[in-house]
Design a protein around this motif. Structure first.
Motif, PDB file in Angstrom:
ATOM      1  N   VAL A   1       0.504  18.668  13.010  1.00 22.28           N
ATOM      2  CA  VAL A   1       1.646  19.609  13.291  1.00 22.28           C
ATOM      3  C   VAL A   1       2.494  19.790  11.815  1.00 22.28           C
ATOM      4  N   GLU A   2       2.454  18.870  11.205  1.00 24.03           N
ATOM      5  CA  GLU A   2       3.244  18.890   9.882  1.00 24.03           C
ATOM      6  C   GLU A   2       2.318  19.855   9.085  1.00 24.03           C
ATOM      7  N   ARG A   3       1.083  19.648   8.682  1.00 23.83           N
ATOM      8  CA  ARG A   3       0.464  20.495   7.991  1.00 23.83           C
ATOM      9  C   ARG A   3       0.445  22.214   8.445  1.00 23.83           C
ATOM     10  N   ALA A   4       0.412  22.230  10.035  1.00 27.04           N
ATOM     11  CA  ALA A   4       0.307  23.482  10.438  1.00 27.04           C
ATOM     12  C   ALA A   4       1.793  24.100  10.110  1.00 27.04           C
ATOM     13  N   TYR A   5       2.592  23.497  10.291  1.00 28.38           N
ATOM     14  CA  TYR A   5       3.997  23.971  10.210  1.00 28.38           C
ATOM     15  C   TYR A   5       4.321  24.074   8.531  1.00 28.38           C
ATOM     16  N   TYR A   6       3.798  23.322   7.956  1.00 34.24           N
ATOM     17  CA  TYR A   6       4.149  23.545   6.340  1.00 34.24           C
ATOM     18  C   TYR A   6       3.414  24.799   5.750  1.00 34.24           C
ATOM     19  N   TYR A   7       2.167  25.058   6.451  1.00 38.24           N
ATOM     20  CA  TYR A   7       1.514  26.173   5.867  1.00 38.24           C
ATOM     21  C   TYR A   7       1.983  27.624   6.386  1.00 38.24           C
ATOM     22  N   ALA A   8       2.650  27.273   7.742  1.00 37.62           N
ATOM     23  CA  ALA A   8       3.086  28.419   8.588  1.00 37.62           C
ATOM     24  C   ALA A   8       4.465  28.951   7.813  1.00 37.62           C
ATOM     25  N   PHE A   9       5.311  27.979   7.487  1.00 38.33           N
ATOM     26  CA  PHE A   9       6.748  28.274   7.357  1.00 38.33           C
ATOM     27  C   PHE A   9       7.147  27.337   6.160  1.00 38.33           C
ATOM     28  N   ALA A  10       6.737  26.508   5.514  1.00 36.56           N
ATOM     29  CA  ALA A  10       7.498  25.774   4.678  1.00 36.56           C
ATOM     30  C   ALA A  10       6.505  25.684   3.200  1.00 36.56           C
TER      31      ALA A  10
ATOM     32  N   ILE B   1      -4.804  26.366  11.745  1.00 36.94           N
ATOM     33  CA  ILE B   1      -5.872  25.665  12.371  1.00 36.94           C
ATOM     34  C   ILE B   1      -6.679  24.705  11.570  1.00 36.94           C
ATOM     35  N   SER B   2      -7.141  25.541  10.661  1.00 37.81           N
ATOM     36  CA  SER B   2      -7.802  24.693   9.529  1.00 37.81           C
ATOM     37  C   SER B   2      -7.119  23.646   8.651  1.00 37.81           C
ATOM     38  N   ARG B   3      -5.838  23.968   8.498  1.00 40.24           N
ATOM     39  CA  ARG B   3      -5.114  22.802   7.741  1.00 40.24           C
ATOM     40  C   ARG B   3      -4.679  21.893   8.491  1.00 40.24           C
ATOM     41  N   GLY B   4      -4.348  21.979   9.802  1.00 38.26           N
ATOM     42  CA  GLY B   4      -3.780  21.269  10.576  1.00 38.26           C
ATOM     43  C   GLY B   4      -5.151  20.244  11.107  1.00 38.26           C
ATOM     44  N   SER B   5      -6.038  21.006  11.346  1.00 37.61           N
ATOM     45  CA  SER B   5      -7.238  20.147  11.853  1.00 37.61           C
ATOM     46  C   SER B   5      -7.668  19.154  10.608  1.00 37.61           C
ATOM     47  N   ALA B   6      -7.688  19.617   9.412  1.00 34.30           N
ATOM     48  CA  ALA B   6      -8.050  19.063   8.149  1.00 34.30           C
ATOM     49  C   ALA B   6      -7.298  17.907   8.023  1.00 34.30           C
ATOM     50  N   ALA B   7      -5.928  17.698   8.309  1.00 31.37           N
ATOM     51  CA  ALA B   7      -5.232  16.392   8.124  1.00 31.37           C
ATOM     52  C   ALA B   7      -5.410  15.621   9.180  1.00 31.37           C
TER      53      ALA B   7
ATOM     54  N   MET C   1      -8.441  10.661  10.958  1.00 29.83           N
ATOM     55  CA  MET C   1      -9.341  10.117  11.960  1.00 29.83           C
ATOM     56  C   MET C   1     -10.671   9.400  11.066  1.00 29.83           C
ATOM     57  N   TYR C   2     -11.172  10.117  10.358  1.00 31.51           N
ATOM     58  CA  TYR C   2     -12.180   9.604   9.490  1.00 31.51           C
ATOM     59  C   TYR C   2     -11.878   8.578   8.762  1.00 31.51           C
ATOM     60  N   SER C   3     -10.826   8.363   8.047  1.00 27.64           N
ATOM     61  CA  SER C   3     -10.355   7.329   7.469  1.00 27.64           C
ATOM     62  C   SER C   3     -10.220   6.210   8.328  1.00 27.64           C
TER      63      SER C   3
ATOM     64  N   PHE D   1     -11.840  18.289  16.224  1.00 28.22           N
ATOM     65  CA  PHE D   1     -10.878  18.532  15.427  1.00 28.22           C
ATOM     66  C   PHE D   1     -11.935  19.238  14.438  1.00 28.22           C
ATOM     67  N   SER D   2     -12.957  18.608  14.014  1.00 25.23           N
ATOM     68  CA  SER D   2     -14.010  19.275  13.149  1.00 25.23           C
ATOM     69  C   SER D   2     -14.440  20.624  13.629  1.00 25.23           C
ATOM     70  N   VAL D   3     -14.727  20.739  14.957  1.00 31.90           N
ATOM     71  CA  VAL D   3     -15.255  22.078  15.299  1.00 31.90           C
ATOM     72  C   VAL D   3     -13.868  23.059  15.141  1.00 31.90           C
ATOM     73  N   LEU D   4     -12.827  22.408  15.524  1.00 31.63           N
ATOM     74  CA  LEU D   4     -11.612  23.470  15.383  1.00 31.63           C
ATOM     75  C   LEU D   4     -11.480  23.786  13.858  1.00 31.63           C
ATOM     76  N   HIS D   5     -11.633  22.878  12.909  1.00 29.77           N
ATOM     77  CA  HIS D   5     -11.470  23.159  11.620  1.00 29.77           C
ATOM     78  C   HIS D   5     -12.316  24.046  10.929  1.00 29.77           C
ATOM     79  N   THR D   6     -13.771  23.937  11.660  1.00 23.10           N
ATOM     80  CA  THR D   6     -14.710  25.143  11.365  1.00 23.10           C
ATOM     81  C   THR D   6     -14.417  26.490  12.053  1.00 23.10           C
ATOM     82  N   ALA D   7     -14.102  26.324  13.060  1.00 25.02           N
ATOM     83  CA  ALA D   7     -13.472  27.729  13.786  1.00 25.02           C
ATOM     84  C   ALA D   7     -12.343  28.334  13.014  1.00 25.02           C
ATOM     85  N   GLY D   8     -11.363  27.624  12.560  1.00 29.40           N
ATOM     86  CA  GLY D   8     -10.429  28.077  11.725  1.00 29.40           C
ATOM     87  C   GLY D   8     -10.946  28.637  10.335  1.00 29.40           C
ATOM     88  N   HIS D   9     -11.801  28.041   9.820  1.00 31.52           N
ATOM     89  CA  HIS D   9     -12.336  28.526   8.622  1.00 31.52           C
ATOM     90  C   HIS D   9     -13.262  29.606   9.020  1.00 31.52           C
TER      91      HIS D   9
END
Length: 1495
Positions: free
Chosen positions: A1004-1013, A1029-1035, A1040-1042, A1084-1092
């Motif tokens: 949400v933080e990344r999605a909001y940041y890129y959408a509005f801030a 979608i791509s930035r939120g899922s990337a975060a 998760m991968y970490s 989220f990886s699939v979501l990230h791919t879909a966003g891209h």
């Protein structure tokens, strides 16, 4: 000595260093006029539609000559001057648009009248620090120097200038021939817009010039080339005059002279001609004067010149030859303006092109420009080169929008600023115009003169007074504020003589020097054509004289890309399928290798098979054929054997008079069908016809010896296969047989008997006339065909003695078991084993009966034990003196077990033949609904059950206290179940919720940041959905991968689970949590791919001017507007390539990590899961390119990576130590027992596990196994069952034959110990341990540990342990029986209660198991040990009834609030335990906490 002027305009003014420099702000002469006072441009409805206003103001006939006879050369010279001082064409970032809506039905842009046409218009670059508040409204910047310093010739920077130079003789670099500049090669950022008439782009025909826009049209290009030539002309003259000067000296002197000449011509020759007024005299340099360009001047100058542009331009030779220009439909008198923008029409002959430039320059000197009025020719108004994907636009409408973008003041405000009278009345504005034109304009502004904008007002003036005063003011300020002005005597650039010489140089002199024309061919004042001047124009040009303008085209950036883009998406979606296919192939090879390994192992025990070898037996159309051997035996029996010599089936020929054989007559004559009337047929496939003939010969000889006839017929192979009754077809016949059988016995209405009413009468008749063979009868009972029980039962049922049981015969025996009394059932049993039918059962016959029951459990009793039981049972009934029993005696012997006999039944083909005629399916009893009596489980007392409804029992335990049971409704049960679930999994829930919350939070933080801030780059406006979608899922993926690494830190988890943190974090669920995080990360990886994918599509159709804003480090806006294709994003960028590789790696890792493939090929899982290293490397590279944001993965990754690395190093330090194996033995059921040295400082708890690797197997893969040794023992031991390739090869390695070859026991590598849930057994007052198959291993360690601790009187919280051992036959795990025996001997305090369930024996109340049950209970009562195991532990037949068992535990231990249940075994068993726990946790009583491990 003199100061060389900088190229970028800096330090001209020594007080204000940046004044007039590249990037300097425009100087507002009046306050900004924005809609919000800050940056938002005025738009409809506050101001008129730009296209409508353009049509009203600028539409009119062309062909009116200039009032002052100004030449076209002066007009294009003016545009060249603007290039030198003005560069405001660069679009701003983030991209903002003031699109021009085209009125419906516009004849040029919307002839179809759709009303949907919108011409894009992009706002220009502005100073980022402005436009934030009304105190600091938006201010635009100038991208070139604001001085008349020749930047249009030399470029606005030192590097640009260097790129234009040849560094030889002070010259600017020229192309072949020396008369033209070089064609651009990309080293200079020249603007390369598409040619709107042809759609061509690229560098061809684009020359490297000082101004990026110098190639805008052929005529402006010719002006620029004239100055390029003039520099080289002066440089050559200087080089000749000063041979000692260096290249730099010559270049700077020539540059200084060119700039001065340019300044002189602009101010003292061109400007007075253009404005028709004198220029004020130069009074010297004024340091405090601000010479910055004003937005008012930007618009006024551009529009003033635009009104003078003709629709075409003449070309002429030196002797007044006006040249014809070839066109699409013949030749024309002049070059059409609208078809000359960004022209790429190069002849290829540089000499011809150089002459072309001269001809254009000469043509422009002779041609008179259009009148200085409000009318703009259609070449600009309708066919100006278009923005973005449109090839054409409206020049006037665009400049109207530009004025609004710049926030220009109104017409009246500008007039007042320059001391002119404001407009009071519309008729005063343009008395020369027709009244209806003025009315139209007045209507557009709602008759409000105060609202009239500067641009249309200035255009409509009769004398252009406002534009003239704005232009004059700007040039005077430019001259007076320029320290490097050629007339400034204080700058030391020129002597007075040189200054005078420069003042006397005109543009006529320049053209004479740079063209092949004779000076007399040009008028003295080239910016004006006067009567008597040479070469008058043939006529004033109009559009009618010229070729038509190429109409507007709309580019589709995605054209031709749809199929390729779709294929890439399909390929990406198919990656898992491709990986599945690869994994499937790997699985096939692994299975094949495993089968080879098993065959190799079985070769030592395989006996030589004698008989006729056949290529294959055909089983049916969808089943593979298998190689078999045929044995023709003396007793009229034909046996079919497999490769190992095991009998697959026997075909009795005793009842046959003749044997029917059918041969195939086609396809190589290889098939043979042997009919078996009362069974399924035998179809043999031979490798060749000769082999079949040989077999028939042997069969004929054999049948003749057996006095049987052989009848042979032939048919086609296809018909033969159809004719054959396969095993599958026979099964269907038998199913119908049993359905009809039970329908009759149970008196079921025919319509309710399954599918009876749907079956054809033919099929039913066939089924009911069929007879069961001995093998089919045995299979129906779930027994072996040659067992004593089957022999006895079959002989009893087969009344006619024909070797088969008919429908009626089976019905008779079934009626007894379904509806008979205990007496009738015992009578049947008596008759079965009264072999000589003398009405008595001898001891030998009784012993045979007993052995026939026990035979089912793999003959686990010796004859001595069986005799011991027989004697004991005779003695208990007072028959010790008798050698034989009557039926009455036999029935008396079973007197205590009347209820068991009442419930005795036959379990046949899935039908439950129970008392009271209630048909129900056979069940294993794992769900607690099975009517298995459990009283013996909990007490050694002989407890009598109450029979309720004849089929189920309620427990009534003789305990000190009974807890009242509450009846709850379903809603209350569900609530209680939920409460118990939360209680049991509260740690799991908290961790999952917390992790999910963080994951959602970073998304949400990344999605909001890129959408509005985010800092305004315009990316959110370009691809809103894709970017969030791509930035939120990337975060989320980064997080998760970490942190999934922490679930792999086994050593850390083992340590932490011993700390207080175990109360808050369920460390035992690390593997489950790992899987859960992995699946979430995959989503989220699939979501990230879909966003891209969305992003790539949008970026593929987004013009370059926008992309250069979004990705300034990747794209440079060169005016071409063509975006990169989709495949560039996927395969030619670092994020794209690494993204695709990551998807491939993820597909491989996830597919091979699935349960199925992990079981089939652990090595495949092991290897592919180690791709995680590559995964992390690619993730780091993927984000490091910083295409959209700076890398952030390290924020999440560093801490988990350091922890994991430390944990991994600890494991690696252990793995390197080789550990010697002390003892290795091969146990039954494929179990290998390994005993090995215990490393120093190796501390562990019972129930923990280790990972081992064996290098002798040629692989370093580690496999997890539970320790079966106890913590107090000096050595470590493992019991490993061979179920896969690795464990099978390990067993083979430690086999006596292999050890004899090696000569020593191979060593192991050890990693561990690691903690898991079973080590918590001692934290509960009552613990239940449930082990299935090899899953008993952790409990072996626990039981040993328990015995040791109780023997040394160690303080234990645990007061009672129930160990339930579920096994097919106890002979599988005799080693565990030894441990249990030790436990029983050492258990002085009745701490452990052991219950063994043998599942190979079928239903608990089957006829066989009823008798076994009677014998076992008798043996237990007499000798206090099991008939089967020799243990005091109670043996049960069938599967454990977990629900009644756990239910009764609540009554036995009413004071215990929480009971620990620990299960390990196959998933089916642990699920049954879990269901039972869940069911009982619905009640508000004792809570069952279940910990389980599957294998």
């Amino acid at each position: 000595s003199w100061e060389v002027q900088r190229y970028d305009g800096w330090y001209n003014n020594l007080l204000h260093h940046s004044c007039g420099s590249v990037g300097a702000r425009l100087l507002r002469l009046l306050p900004a006029n924005y809609a919000d006072g800050v940056y938002q441009a005025l738009q409809e409805p506050r101001v008129p539609n730009a296209r409508q206003l353009s049509n009203a103001v600028a539409r009119g006939p062309s062909g009116l000559p200039s009032r002052r006879n100004t030449t076209v050369l002066a007009v294009f010279f003016g545009f060249h001057v603007l290039l030198d001082i003005l560069g405001t064409e660069k679009p701003g970032c983030p991209a903002e648009f003031l699109n021009i809506r085209i009125p419906s039905g516009d004849p040029v842009f919307d002839p179809a009248g759709t009303g949907d046409v919108v011409l894009p218009f992009q706002r220009i670059h502005w100073a980022a620090e402005t436009g934030q508040s009304p105190n600091s409204p938006r201010e635009q910047t100038n991208e070139v120097t604001g001085w008349l310093d020749g930047s249009s010739i030399y470029g606005p920077s030192h590097s640009w200038s260097d790129a234009l130079r040849s560094f030889s003789g002070g010259q600017l670099a020229s192309g072949p021939g020396g008369h033209l500049p070089r064609e651009t090669d990309g080293s200079v950022p020249m603007w390369k817009a598409l040619d709107p008439s042809t759609g061509q782009g690229g560098p061809q025909g684009i020359y490297d010039l000082g101004s990026a826009w110098g190639n805008e049209n052929l005529f402006l290009q010719a002006e620029s080339i004239a100055w390029f030539r003039y520099h080289n002309y002066l440089a050559a003259a200087l080089a000749q005059a000063h041979p000692t000067w260096s290249d730099e000296d010559i270049f700077q002197h020539a540059r200084k002279r060119v700039i001065a000449t340019f300044q002189s011509i602009v101010l003292y020759e061109w400007l007075p001609t253009l404005l028709g007024r004198r220029i004020p005299e130069y009074k010297g340099y004024q340091q405090h004067l601000d010479p910055s360009l004003s937005p008012e001047f930007v618009v006024a100058a551009g529009q003033f010149l635009a009104t003078m542009l003709p629709p075409g331009i003449y070309k002429r030779g030196p002797k007044c030859q006006f040249q014809k220009v070839p066109g699409p439909s013949g030749s024309f008198p002049a070059v059409r303006l609208c078809n000359s923008y960004w022209s790429r029409q190069s002849t290829g002959l540089k000499q011809a092109e150089a002459v072309d430039v001269d001809n254009l320059l000469l043509g422009m000197t002779s041609q008179i420009a259009e009148q200085e009025d409000n009318i703009v020719v259609e070449d600009l108004q309708d066919y100006w080169y278009g923005p973005l994907k449109y090839s054409r636009t409206d020049y006037v409408a665009s400049w109207l929008q530009r004025g609004r973008d710049l926030g220009l003041p109104t017409y009246n405000q500008a007039r007042e600023r320059f001391g002119l009278d404001p407009l009071q009345n519309w008729s005063d504005l343009a008395p020369h115009l027709e009244q209806q034109v003025l009315e139209k304009i007045a209507a557009l502004y709602a008759n409000n003169t105060a609202g009239l904008e500067l641009l249309p007002g200035g255009m409509l003036e009769t004398d252009s007074s406002l534009f003239s005063v704005i232009i004059l003011d700007q040039f005077v300020r430019l001259r007076d504020g320029d320290r490097f002005w050629f007339e400034n005597t204080k700058n030391g650039l020129f002597t007075v003589e040189e200054t005078r010489e420069i003042r006397n140089t005109t543009f006529h002199d320049v053209l004479a020097a740079v063209t092949y024309a004779d000076p007399t061919d040009l008028q003295p004042h080239v910016f004006v054509w006067s009567e008597g001047d040479p070469c008058p124009q043939p006529q004033q040009l109009t559009a009618q004289h010229l070729p038509s303008c190429t109409p507007m085209m709309v580019l589709d950036y995605f054209e031709g890309s749809g199929a390729g883009f779709g294929i890439i998406i399909v390929v990406l979606c198919c990656l898992p399928l491709v990986t599945l296919f690869v994994a499937w192939i790997v699985a096939i090879f692994r299975k094949r290798d495993f089968k080879k390994l098993q065959k190799k192992q079985s070769t030592s025990v395989r006996r030589e098979v004698t008989g006729e070898a056949i290529h294959g037996e055909w089983h049916g159309p969808k089943t593979d054929s298998s190689p078999v051997y045929i044995q023709l035996q003396a007793d009229k029996v034909l046996k079919v054997l497999d490769g190992r010599g095991s009998v697959l089936r026997s075909i009795s020929l005793k009842a046959h008079q003749r044997v029917e054989v059918i041969l195939s007559s086609n396809k190589g004559n290889k098939a043979l069908l042997l009919k078996s009337p009362k069974e399924y047929d035998l179809v043999l496939l031979f490798s060749e016809e000769a082999e079949r003939s040989s077999f028939i010969g042997k069969l004929r000889g054999y049948l003749e010896e057996s006095s049987l006839d052989l009848h042979i017929s032939e048919m086609k192979e296809q018909s033969l296969m159809k004719w054959a009754v396969t095993q599958e077809q026979r099964k269907q016949i038998l199913e119908t047989f049993f359905r009809h059988l039970f329908a009759q016995v149970l008196e079921i209405d025919r319509s309710n008997a399954g599918e009876l009413n749907f079956e054809s009468s033919q099929k039913a008749k066939e089924s009911l006339t069929c007879e069961l063979s001995r093998a089919e009868f045995a299979e129906a009972l779930g027994l072996k065909a040659h067992s004593m029980f089957v022999d006895s039962m079959f002989s009893l049922a087969d009344k006619d003695g024909n070797g088969y049981i008919s429908f009626r015969e089976f019905l008779d025996i079934l009626v007894v078991f379904m509806k008979g009394s205990p007496e009738e059932k015992s009578k049947v049993m008596f008759r079965m084993y009264d072999i000589d039918e003398n009405g008595f059962l001898s001891k030998e016959e009784f012993l045979r009966m007993l052995r026939s029951f026990i035979e089912i459990s793999n003959n686990c009793l010796s004859r001595d034990q069986a005799e011991q039981v027989t004697e004991s049972m005779f003695r208990a009934s007072g028959f010790q003196d008798r050698d034989e029993l009557t039926w009455e005696d036999f029935h008396y012997m079973l007197r205590d077990h009347d209820s068991e006999l009442r419930l005795t039944q036959l379990c046949i083909k899935g039908q439950w033949a129970g008392a009271r005629g209630d048909p129900r399916p056979c069940r294993a009893g794992g769900d607690g609904q099975h009517p298995i009596r459990s009283s013996h489980i909990l007490s050694h007392q002989s407890l009598q059950p109450n029979c309720s409804n004849g089929t189920s029992y309620q427990l009534h335990l003789y305990t000190e206290a009974q807890r009242k049971k509450y009846q709850r409704n379903k809603v209350q049960q569900k609530i209680q179940e939920f409460k118990r679930f939360v209680e049991n999994y509260r740690r799991h829930i908290v961790c999952v919720v917390l992790f999910s919350a963080i994951t959602t939070g970073v998304f949400v933080e990344r999605a909001y940041y890129y959408a509005f801030a985010s800092p305004s780059t315009g990316i959110a406006q370009t691809t809103f959905v894709g970017i969030i979608i791509s930035r939120g899922s990337a975060a989320s993926i980064s997080f998760m991968y970490s942190y999934i690494l922490l679930t792999m830190c086994r050593n850390l988890i083992t340590v932490l689970r011993e700390t207080f943190l175990n109360h808050y974090i369920p460390f035992d669920a690390a593997v489950d949590f790992h899987r859960w995080v992995a699946m979430a990360a995959l989503i989220f990886s699939v979501l990230h791919t879909a966003g891209h994918i969305v992003n790539v599509y949008i970026f593929s159709v987004t013009p370059l001017s926008v992309l250069s804003c979004l990705f300034p480090s990747v794209f440079v806006n060169d005016g071409s507007q063509l975006p990169q294709k989709y495949y560039w994003w996927f395969f030619q960028t670092i994020p794209g390539m690494t993204g695709v590789l990551l998807l491939v790696i993820l597909a491989v890792m996830y597919v091979f990590a699935t349960h199925h493939f992990r079981r089939v090929s652990f090595q495949g899982f092991w290897i592919t899961h180690h791709l995680y290293v590559l995964l992390y490397v690619l993730v780091i590279i993927h984000g490091s390119y910083a295409l959209i944001q700076q890398p952030r993965f390290y924020i999440y990754f560093i801490i988990p990576a350091l922890i994991y690395s430390a944990d991994k190093l600890l494991s690696l330090s252990r793995k390197k130590v080789e550990i010697g194996v002390v003892k290795a033995e091969l146990l039954p059921s494929g179990v290998t027992h390994l005993q090995f040295q215990r490393p120093q400082d190796f501390d562990y708890k019972s129930g923990q596990w280790v990972r081992i690797a064996c290098v002798a197997l040629g692989t370093t893969e580690y496999h997890p196994f539970t320790l079966t040794s106890a913590p107090h023992e000096d050595t470590l031991s493992l019991h490993i069952r061979a179920v896969g390739p690795w464990t099978t090869r390990l067993r083979e390695l430690y086999s006596p034959e292999s050890l004899a070859l090696i000569g020593k026991l191979p060593k192991l590598y050890l990693d561990g110990p690691f903690g898991e849930g079973h080590q918590e057994w001692n934290k509960f007052e009552v613990s239940v341990l449930v082990g299935g198959g090899i899953g008993v291993t952790p409990f072996a360690s626990i039981l040993k540990d328990l015995v040791f601790k109780s023997s040394i009187s160690s303080k234990l919280l645990c007061k009672k342990i129930y160990f339930i051992w579920v096994t097919r036959t106890q002979r599988q795990f005799e080693w565990l029986a030894d441990i249990i025996r030790e436990v029983e001997e050492a258990d002085r305090n009745d701490l452990v209660s052991v219950h063994i369930y043998i599942t190979q024996l079928a239903e608990k109340f089957d006829l066989r198991t009823t008798m076994l049950y009677i014998c076992e209970r008798h043996f237990q009562k007499v000798l206090n040990k099991s008939l089967f195991t020799g243990l005091r532990s109670i043996t049960h037949f069938g599967r454990p009834p977990f629900v009644p068992f756990f239910d009764s535990l609540q009554e036995v231990h009413p004071e215990v609030q929480k009971i620990g249940v620990f299960s390990c075994g196959p998933p089916g068993m642990t699920k049954s335990v879990e269901k039972a726990c869940q069911q009982l946790n619905k009640k508000d009583q004792t809570y069952f906490a279940h910990h389980y491990e599957n294998f």
